[in-house]
Design an enzyme around this catalytic site. Structure first.
Site, PDB file in Angstrom:
ATOM      1  N   LYS A 160      16.539 -13.722 145.172  1.00 39.41           N
ATOM      2  CA  LYS A 160      15.339 -12.876 145.144  1.00 39.41           C
ATOM      3  C   LYS A 160      14.041 -13.646 145.027  1.00 39.41           C
ATOM      4  CE  LYS A 160      17.269  -8.743 142.985  1.00 39.41           C
ATOM      5  NZ  LYS A 160      17.320  -8.016 141.732  1.00 39.41           N
TER       6      LYS A 160
ATOM      7  N   LYS B  19      26.238  -5.936 147.873  1.00 39.74           N
ATOM      8  CA  LYS B  19      26.823  -5.107 146.824  1.00 39.74           C
ATOM      9  C   LYS B  19      26.079  -3.782 146.713  1.00 39.74           C
ATOM     10  CE  LYS B  19      24.393  -6.488 142.604  1.00 39.74           C
ATOM     11  NZ  LYS B  19      24.312  -5.377 141.663  1.00 39.74           N
TER      12      LYS B  19
ATOM     13  N   LYS C  80      21.525  -0.318 142.475  1.00 39.84           N
ATOM     14  CA  LYS C  80      20.588   0.763 142.131  1.00 39.84           C
ATOM     15  C   LYS C  80      19.306   0.649 142.914  1.00 39.84           C
ATOM     16  CE  LYS C  80      21.476   0.636 137.314  1.00 39.84           C
ATOM     17  NZ  LYS C  80      21.118  -0.771 137.148  1.00 39.84           N
TER      18      LYS C  80
HETATM   19  N1  AQP Z   1      28.141  -3.140 143.131  1.00 35.70           N
HETATM   20  C1  AQP Z   1      28.655  -3.401 141.944  1.00 35.70           C
HETATM   21  N2  AQP Z   1      29.979  -3.565 141.785  1.00 35.70           N
HETATM   22  C2  AQP Z   1      30.515  -3.825 140.556  1.00 35.70           C
HETATM   23  N3  AQP Z   1      29.760  -3.946 139.438  1.00 35.70           N
HETATM   24  C3  AQP Z   1      28.438  -3.781 139.559  1.00 35.70           C
HETATM   25  N4  AQP Z   1      27.432  -3.840 138.671  1.00 35.70           N
HETATM   26  C4  AQP Z   1      26.255  -3.628 139.319  1.00 35.70           C
HETATM   27  N5  AQP Z   1      26.460  -3.429 140.615  1.00 35.70           N
HETATM   28  C5  AQP Z   1      27.805  -3.517 140.804  1.00 35.70           C
HETATM   29  C6  AQP Z   1      27.607  -4.078 137.245  1.00 35.70           C
HETATM   30  O1  AQP Z   1      26.953  -3.017 136.564  1.00 35.70           O
HETATM   31  C7  AQP Z   1      26.375  -3.518 135.351  1.00 35.70           C
HETATM   32  C8  AQP Z   1      24.896  -3.145 135.328  1.00 35.70           C
HETATM   33  O2  AQP Z   1      24.222  -3.910 136.321  1.00 35.70           O
HETATM   34  P1  AQP Z   1      22.751  -3.686 136.831  1.00 35.70           P
HETATM   35  O3  AQP Z   1      22.006  -2.827 135.870  1.00 35.70           O
HETATM   36  O4  AQP Z   1      22.147  -5.004 137.203  1.00 35.70           O
HETATM   37  O5  AQP Z   1      23.026  -2.807 138.161  1.00 35.70           O
HETATM   38  P2  AQP Z   1      22.488  -2.895 139.635  1.00 35.70           P
HETATM   39  O6  AQP Z   1      22.937  -1.661 140.328  1.00 35.70           O
HETATM   40  O7  AQP Z   1      22.861  -4.187 140.254  1.00 35.70           O
HETATM   41  O8  AQP Z   1      20.934  -2.780 139.403  1.00 35.70           O
HETATM   42  P3  AQP Z   1      19.758  -3.317 140.310  1.00 35.70           P
HETATM   43  O9  AQP Z   1      18.497  -2.974 139.641  1.00 35.70           O
HETATM   44  O10 AQP Z   1      19.951  -2.840 141.707  1.00 35.70           O
HETATM   45  O11 AQP Z   1      19.952  -4.875 140.222  1.00 35.70           O
HETATM   46  P4  AQP Z   1      19.971  -5.919 141.402  1.00 35.70           P
HETATM   47  O12 AQP Z   1      18.703  -5.680 142.157  1.00 35.70           O
HETATM   48  O13 AQP Z   1      20.023  -7.218 140.683  1.00 35.70           O
HETATM   49  O14 AQP Z   1      21.208  -5.603 142.209  1.00 35.70           O
HETATM   50  C9  AQP Z   1      26.612  -5.028 135.354  1.00 35.70           C
HETATM   51  O15 AQP Z   1      27.733  -5.325 134.560  1.00 35.70           O
HETATM   52  C10 AQP Z   1      26.898  -5.349 136.802  1.00 35.70           C
HETATM   53  O16 AQP Z   1      27.720  -6.475 136.959  1.00 35.70           O
END
Ligand code: AQP
Length: 324
Positions: free
Chosen positions: A107, A188, A191
């Site tokens: 990022k 992946k 959110k």
């Molecule tokens: N796709 C996923 N598959 C399995 N585990 C996941 N986690 C997140 N995405 C996946 C796990 O969820 C927990 C919270 O992580 P987070 O708040 O970073 O979730 P996110 O959806 O990845 O949020 P963001 O804001 O979209 O973050 P970025 O932009 O970094 O992807 C963690 O235990 C994570 O491993």
């Protein structure tokens, strides 16, 4: 069961990847803490009203999963020890090791317009974990490297200043540790992905879930089998349905091998709908009761603060700061 700590960012609504990769492994054990890591969600630009709404909604999801009692759910920003220990760890962490974090590399590396927080937040994450003396950190695959950094920092601190920190272990499921986007199975599920069809939310209705799965991007061919390189889309759906349905991936794949993608996707939709519906009902009920959420967060804050305060004092004594 060992006591655990884990966190989730209020950067949007909670999706199936969060649930399968992390939340379903969070257990309501006494002494475990589950944190809405609002300070982490400030590493990228944010909207204050959304931050407030998402923080409550994320907390509501955790409470609806039964994590408020006897374990605790709280907001990171309400326990100031997190930010304070983070600074101490910032002075222990090294530029080189933080530059190697893949999340920063994807990022922010090479860009002058990203926040310093994006570079430094793994140190805040280490502080989150180390404050509670836990052995286990249940997370998805994408967080493995950050837990390894946390372990390195704990070991470095303990060898320099004495045995203050418990050295934690990541707990990562074998299947479902990296749920992929339904629109782009190279990425992946996330959110912060702006495409609503890339993810299934725990608050999505049955029809929405079915439509998202039926239109999920899949691979060429029509045979259903597990091969993440050759068939990332189908393999992703297999992992989702196998974990939620409590079946081995190979057994599920064998049952649908020759039935075609349409029939397979229909079966995946049925499994996901069956798993999400009771969660959705509990989340919506709780979201309608903000006082209940706030009261649970206050109980969580008070317990977390009572545990984090003495730990931070031990850290300060060990490094030569005067504790009042
Ligand atoms: N796709 C996923 N598959 C399995 N585990 C996941 N986690 C997140 N995405 C996946 C796990 O969820 C927990 C919270 O992580 P987070 O708040 O970073 O979730 P996110 O959806 O990845 O949020 P963001 O804001 O979209 O973050 P970025 O932009 O970094 O992807 C963690 O235990 C994570 O491993």
């Amino acid at each position: 069961m060992a006591k655990a700590f884990s966190g989730i960012q209020p950067t949007g609504e909670i999706h199936l990847g969060n649930y399968i990769g992390a939340l379903r492994n969070w257990k309501p054990e006494s002494g475990s803490y589950y944190c809405v890591v609002d300070l982490h969600s400030m590493t990228m630009p944010w909207d204050p009203a959304e931050m407030l709404r998402n923080s409550r909604s994320t907390a509501a999801h955790l409470l609806a999963l039964g994590l408020g009692e006897p374990s605790r759910v709280f907001l990171q920003s309400q326990v100031p020890e997190h930010a304070e220990l983070s600074w101490i760890l910032t002075c222990l962490g090294r530029m080189g090791e933080l530059s190697r974090m893949t999340q920063y590399k994807s990022k922010g590396r090479g860009r002058q317009d990203v926040s310093v927080g994006l570079f430094a937040y793994p140190l805040l994450m280490a502080a989150d974990i180390l404050l509670y003396g836990v052995h286990e950190v249940p997370v998805g695959e994408d967080q493995k490297q950050h837990i390894e950094l946390t372990r390195d920092l704990a070991l470095r601190f303990n060898s320099r200043y004495g045995p203050v920190f418990t050295v934690p272990e990541p707990r990562i499921s074998e299947v479902g540790a990296r749920v992929l986007s339904l629109r782009n199975p190279q990425e992946k599920m996330s959110k912060s992905d702006p495409d609503p069809n890339s993810k299934i939310l725990l608050t999505d209705g049955d029809d929405v879930i079915r439509k998202k799965i039926m239109t999920a991007v899949t691979d060429s061919g029509r045979e259903v089998y597990y091969d993440p390189d050759e068939k990332p889309g189908i393999s992703n759906l297999l992992e989702i349905a196998a974990t939620l349905g409590g079946e081995a991936v190979e057994d599920l794949a064998a049952r649908y091998r020759d039935k075609g993608y349409g029939a397979f996707k229909g079966a995946v939709a049925d499994i996901v709908i069956g798993a999400v519906r009771p969660l959705r009902e509990r989340v919506l009920e709780l979201l309608a009761s903000p006082t209940e959420i706030d009261e649970a967060l206050e109980r969580g804050r008070s317990h977390a603060h009572a545990e984090a305060g003495p730990m931070l004092d031990s850290v300060k004594r060990a490094i030569g700061l005067l504790v009042p």
